[in-house]
Design a protein around this motif. Sequence first.
Motif, PDB file in Angstrom:
ATOM      1  N   ARG A  44     -11.255  15.819  -7.447  1.00  0.00           N
ATOM      2  CA  ARG A  44     -10.127  15.446  -8.583  1.00  0.00           C
ATOM      3  C   ARG A  44      -9.180  14.548  -7.819  1.00  0.00           C
ATOM      4  O   ARG A  44      -8.954  14.759  -6.785  1.00  0.00           O
ATOM      5  N   ASP A  45      -8.373  13.905  -8.938  1.00  0.00           N
ATOM      6  CA  ASP A  45      -7.382  13.229  -8.449  1.00  0.00           C
ATOM      7  C   ASP A  45      -7.619  12.039  -7.529  1.00  0.00           C
ATOM      8  O   ASP A  45      -6.850  11.642  -6.684  1.00  0.00           O
ATOM      9  N   GLY A  46      -8.774  11.464  -7.638  1.00  0.00           N
ATOM     10  CA  GLY A  46      -9.154  10.316  -6.797  1.00  0.00           C
ATOM     11  C   GLY A  46      -9.537  11.051  -5.278  1.00  0.00           C
ATOM     12  O   GLY A  46      -9.537  10.043  -4.297  1.00  0.00           O
ATOM     13  N   GLU A  47      -9.851  12.017  -5.060  1.00  0.00           N
ATOM     14  CA  GLU A  47      -9.991  12.590  -3.907  1.00  0.00           C
ATOM     15  C   GLU A  47     -11.139  13.672  -3.758  1.00  0.00           C
ATOM     16  O   GLU A  47     -11.183  14.441  -4.794  1.00  0.00           O
ATOM     17  N   LEU A  48     -11.868  13.789  -2.819  1.00  0.00           N
ATOM     18  CA  LEU A  48     -12.658  14.611  -2.485  1.00  0.00           C
ATOM     19  C   LEU A  48     -12.137  15.585  -1.544  1.00  0.00           C
ATOM     20  O   LEU A  48     -12.043  15.045  -0.120  1.00  0.00           O
ATOM     21  N   THR A  49     -12.598  16.899  -1.517  1.00  0.00           N
ATOM     22  CA  THR A  49     -11.915  17.904  -0.500  1.00  0.00           C
ATOM     23  C   THR A  49     -13.092  19.042  -0.159  1.00  0.00           C
ATOM     24  O   THR A  49     -13.661  19.455  -1.237  1.00  0.00           O
ATOM     25  N   LEU A  50     -13.346  18.983   0.871  1.00  0.00           N
ATOM     26  CA  LEU A  50     -14.293  20.011   1.380  1.00  0.00           C
ATOM     27  C   LEU A  50     -13.585  21.152   2.389  1.00  0.00           C
ATOM     28  O   LEU A  50     -12.947  20.801   3.313  1.00  0.00           O
ATOM     29  N   SER A  51     -13.767  22.313   1.918  1.00  0.00           N
ATOM     30  CA  SER A  51     -13.061  23.281   3.171  1.00  0.00           C
ATOM     31  C   SER A  51     -14.235  24.348   3.433  1.00  0.00           C
ATOM     32  O   SER A  51     -14.972  24.815   2.460  1.00  0.00           O
TER      33      SER A  51
END
Length: 99
Positions: free
Chosen positions: A9-16
């Motif tokens: 979301r918000d133009g970003e991809l996050t992986l944790s």
Amino acid sequence: MICVVVDKRDGELTLSMNGHAGFAKLGDDIVCAAASMLGQALLYALEGVENIRLDSVVRSGHMWLRVTDTKQTRAMLSVAEAGLKQLAAEYPKCVEYTE
């Protein structure tokens, strides 16, 4: 247990990814090794992409990365996601996947 969280979301991809699988002792755990390699391969591939923002933190039992959401980065993430989802399906006591 390895807890995997993917956020798009918000133009970003996050992986944790946090934790250890607990399938076998440290150093012999094939589930941990598989999850780590999927994450590391994604990170190394993303490092080769030009004109994106990439932030990451990697240490034992923890990997976090955030990258600009583009067609190319989303495709790369989808490959890692497929593998992590498969690990979670095959080893539900060791890997939890959340989007």
